[in-house]
Scaffold this active site. Structure first.
Site, PDB file in Angstrom:
ATOM      1  N   GLY A 108       0.942  -1.482   0.084  1.00 15.00           N
ATOM      2  CA  GLY A 108      -0.219   0.173   0.051  1.00 15.00           C
ATOM      3  C   GLY A 108       0.763   1.098   0.320  1.00 15.00           C
ATOM      4  O   GLY A 108      -0.066   2.324  -0.255  1.00 15.00           O
ATOM      5  N   GLU A 131       2.107  -7.923  -1.339  1.00 15.83           N
ATOM      6  CA  GLU A 131       1.025  -8.680  -1.283  1.00 15.83           C
ATOM      7  C   GLU A 131       1.051 -10.401  -1.053  1.00 15.83           C
ATOM      8  O   GLU A 131       0.023 -11.403  -0.240  1.00 15.83           O
ATOM      9  CB  GLU A 131      -0.462  -8.209  -1.768  1.00 15.83           C
ATOM     10  CG  GLU A 131      -0.602  -6.681  -1.252  1.00 15.83           C
ATOM     11  CD  GLU A 131       0.544  -5.583  -1.786  1.00 15.83           C
ATOM     12  OE1 GLU A 131       1.319  -6.192  -3.044  1.00 15.83           O
ATOM     13  OE2 GLU A 131       0.228  -4.243  -1.636  1.00 15.83           O
TER      14      GLU A 131
HETATM   15  N1  DAK Z   1       1.929  -3.774   8.452  1.00 17.83           N
HETATM   16  C1  DAK Z   1       2.205  -3.599  10.135  1.00 17.83           C
HETATM   17  N2  DAK Z   1       3.305  -3.934  10.768  1.00 17.83           N
HETATM   18  C2  DAK Z   1       4.499  -3.512   9.804  1.00 17.83           C
HETATM   19  C3  DAK Z   1       4.503  -3.759   8.815  1.00 17.83           C
HETATM   20  C4  DAK Z   1       3.459  -4.032   7.768  1.00 17.83           C
HETATM   21  N3  DAK Z   1       2.788  -3.368   7.092  1.00 17.83           N
HETATM   22  N4  DAK Z   1       5.552  -3.529   8.391  1.00 17.83           N
HETATM   23  C5  DAK Z   1       6.729  -3.842   8.775  1.00 17.83           C
HETATM   24  N5  DAK Z   1       5.327  -3.552  10.469  1.00 17.83           N
HETATM   25  C6  DAK Z   1       6.002  -3.907  11.732  1.00 17.83           C
HETATM   26  C7  DAK Z   1       7.529  -5.027  12.076  1.00 17.83           C
HETATM   27  O1  DAK Z   1       5.319  -5.365  12.641  1.00 17.83           O
HETATM   28  C8  DAK Z   1       7.665  -4.735  13.355  1.00 17.83           C
HETATM   29  O2  DAK Z   1       6.720  -4.494  14.745  1.00 17.83           O
HETATM   30  P1  DAK Z   1       7.234  -5.325  15.458  1.00 17.83           P
HETATM   31  O3  DAK Z   1       7.710  -6.189  15.318  1.00 17.83           O
HETATM   32  O4  DAK Z   1       8.966  -4.195  16.367  1.00 17.83           O
HETATM   33  O5  DAK Z   1       6.144  -4.287  16.403  1.00 17.83           O
HETATM   34  C9  DAK Z   1       8.446  -3.298  12.738  1.00 17.83           C
HETATM   35  O6  DAK Z   1       6.974  -3.126  11.874  1.00 17.83           O
HETATM   36  C10 DAK Z   1       9.437  -3.049  12.593  1.00 17.83           C
HETATM   37  O7  DAK Z   1       9.228  -4.164  11.469  1.00 17.83           O
HETATM   38  P2  DAK Z   1      10.964  -5.180  11.100  1.00 17.83           P
HETATM   39  O8  DAK Z   1      10.947  -5.860  12.647  1.00 17.83           O
HETATM   40  O9  DAK Z   1       9.638  -5.927  10.087  1.00 17.83           O
HETATM   41  O10 DAK Z   1      11.082  -4.569  10.763  1.00 17.83           O
HETATM   42  P3  DAK Z   1      13.153  -5.466   8.902  1.00 17.83           P
HETATM   43  O11 DAK Z   1      13.403  -4.223   8.588  1.00 17.83           O
HETATM   44  O12 DAK Z   1      13.583  -6.390   9.733  1.00 17.83           O
HETATM   45  O13 DAK Z   1      12.047  -5.696   7.516  1.00 17.83           O
HETATM   46  C11 DAK Z   1      10.455  -4.951   6.163  1.00 17.83           C
HETATM   47  C12 DAK Z   1      11.686  -4.749   6.668  1.00 17.83           C
HETATM   48  C13 DAK Z   1       9.379  -4.039   5.848  1.00 17.83           C
HETATM   49  C14 DAK Z   1      11.120  -5.767   5.442  1.00 17.83           C
HETATM   50  C15 DAK Z   1       9.691  -6.230   6.920  1.00 17.83           C
HETATM   51  O14 DAK Z   1       8.664  -5.035   7.941  1.00 17.83           O
HETATM   52  C16 DAK Z   1       8.346  -5.947   6.124  1.00 17.83           C
HETATM   53  O15 DAK Z   1       8.416  -7.279   4.818  1.00 17.83           O
HETATM   54  N6  DAK Z   1       7.068  -5.814   6.360  1.00 17.83           N
HETATM   55  C17 DAK Z   1       5.490  -6.221   5.521  1.00 17.83           C
HETATM   56  C18 DAK Z   1       5.644  -5.662   4.374  1.00 17.83           C
HETATM   57  C19 DAK Z   1       4.812  -6.082   3.711  1.00 17.83           C
HETATM   58  O16 DAK Z   1       4.204  -6.794   3.618  1.00 17.83           O
HETATM   59  N7  DAK Z   1       3.743  -4.578   2.745  1.00 17.83           N
HETATM   60  C20 DAK Z   1       2.482  -5.257   2.386  1.00 17.83           C
HETATM   61  C21 DAK Z   1       1.576  -5.205   3.325  1.00 17.83           C
HETATM   62  S1  DAK Z   1      -0.131  -5.612   2.840  1.00 17.83           S
HETATM   63  C22 DAK Z   1      -6.738  -1.376  -0.389  1.00 17.83           C
HETATM   64  C23 DAK Z   1      -5.499  -0.830  -0.225  1.00 17.83           C
HETATM   65  C24 DAK Z   1      -3.910  -1.425   0.452  1.00 17.83           C
HETATM   66  C25 DAK Z   1      -3.615  -2.766   0.509  1.00 17.83           C
HETATM   67  C26 DAK Z   1      -4.558  -3.357   0.411  1.00 17.83           C
HETATM   68  C27 DAK Z   1      -5.839  -3.212   0.017  1.00 17.83           C
HETATM   69  N8  DAK Z   1      -7.604  -0.961  -0.168  1.00 17.83           N
HETATM   70  C28 DAK Z   1      -7.875   0.106  -0.175  1.00 17.83           C
HETATM   71  C29 DAK Z   1      -8.522  -2.071  -0.831  1.00 17.83           C
HETATM   72  C30 DAK Z   1      -2.110  -3.050   0.720  1.00 17.83           C
HETATM   73  C31 DAK Z   1      -2.078  -3.998   1.398  1.00 17.83           C
HETATM   74  C32 DAK Z   1      -0.942  -3.594   2.106  1.00 17.83           C
HETATM   75  O17 DAK Z   1       0.197  -3.129   2.038  1.00 17.83           O
END
Ligand code: DAK
Length: 257
Positions: A108, A131
């Site tokens: 997002g 995603e």
């Molecule tokens: N959501 C919630 N928390 C998150 C997060 C996220 N997307 N990304 C990171 N965090 C949090 C982690 O959980 C961690 O929290 P604690 O464990 O310390 O409580 C903190 O941020 C630091 O993250 P990391 O410890 O993981 O940090 P690293 O440097 O090791 O890793 C990383 C960084 C960016 C590679 C990793 O955090 C990661 O993979 N994050 C998730 C990335 C991801 O999968 N993003 C896509 C999310 S799904 C819609 C609108 C929007 C959407 C869909 C529909 N409509 C309008 C219908 C969007 C969907 C998405 O974006």
């Protein structure tokens, strides 16, 4: 409105929004999106503001929508509750918006950046639509905007593998307009915004609207639209001022009329 998840400032004619949830790498939760929309609406209705910059931290522009907020949602609850409803507001802004990106720009976060008009990125930025790794696909325009930005082959690669792309690859494939050294990135975005804001506001807004038409219409329709808007510019005082200033070898004083 007292903001909890963003910092809102103005720099002369430029609005600046800093996403500010460092504990979650600026993950975009509903509260943040509502605040962002509020700030953008404020800038949109403020005649002093000509352009807005949205930025994040050095480590993350935004790591996506907030997965922890989304994880337990059900379909019916989401549908009835207008789940993630406010996400399209940014794409509806009429004044230009620049995304100033550093660090992670994921899911997002990338969809938000692609709703802006220009992406200026730091050399440290990383882009992905991961995603698929969460058992979903992009849902805020990513499947539609990314192929329009970078073509189907690369968009498929990114969306189906979820892999990250670095800043130079993002610049090569046309996702970002410029890549800048990390310590210069925000200044570069603010300078571009200040330049845009120095021009005639209605003309800038018409130019933005017309370029956006190119994404949605066949060439002949787009060119027709361009012709209509172009001709209408001759009804503005700013067109007269801009051209007169050129002839008189002076700086134009646009009055947004
Ligand atoms: N959501 C919630 N928390 C998150 C997060 C996220 N997307 N990304 C990171 N965090 C949090 C982690 O959980 C961690 O929290 P604690 O464990 O310390 O409580 C903190 O941020 C630091 O993250 P990391 O410890 O993981 O940090 P690293 O440097 O090791 O890793 C990383 C960084 C960016 C590679 C990793 O955090 C990661 O993979 N994050 C998730 C990335 C991801 O999968 N993003 C896509 C999310 S799904 C819609 C609108 C929007 C959407 C869909 C529909 N409509 C309008 C219908 C969007 C969907 C998405 O974006």
């Amino acid at each position: 409105m007292a903001y909890q998840n963003i910092i809102v400032e103005t720099r002369s004619k430029v609005g600046l929004v800093t996403l500010n949830r460092p504990q979650a790498l600026n993950a975009l939760n509903e509260a943040l999106i509502a605040e962002l929309n509020e700030a953008l609406s404020g800038f949109e209705s403020n005649p002093e503001i000509g352009c807005t910059v949205i930025t994040g931290s050095e480590k993350a522009f935004a790591a996506g929508a907030d997965v922890k907020e989304m994880a337990e949602k059900t379909y019916v609850e989401s549908y009835l509750g207008k789940f993630l409803d406010g996400w399209t507001r940014i794409a509806e802004t009429r004044k230009p918006v620049i995304a100033a990106v550093s660090g992670f720009c994921l899911g997002g976060g990338l969809e938000l950046a692609m709703m802006c008009d220009i992406i200026i990125a730091s050399e440290t930025s990383r882009f992905a639509l991961p995603e698929i790794t969460l058992g979903i696909m992009p849902g805020a325009g990513g499947t539609q905007r990314l192929p329009r930005f970078i073509g189907k082959a690369k968009a498929m690669d990114l969306i189906l593998t979820g892999r990250m792309m670095d800043a130079s690859e993002a610049e090569r494939c046309g996702l970002v307009a410029r890549v800048v050294a990390p310590d210069k990135m925000l200044d570069a975005a603010l300078a571009a915004a200040a330049k845009i804001a120095s021009y005639s506001q209605p003309i800038v807004m018409m130019a933005k609207e017309t370029v956006n038409r190119a994404q949605e219409t066949p060439l002949s329709e787009g060119a027709r639209f361009e012709r209509r808007v172009f001709l209408s510019m001759f009804a503005t005082e700013d067109q007269k001022e801009g051209m007169q200033a050129f002839i008189e070898k002076r700086k134009p004083a646009f009055r947004n009329r």
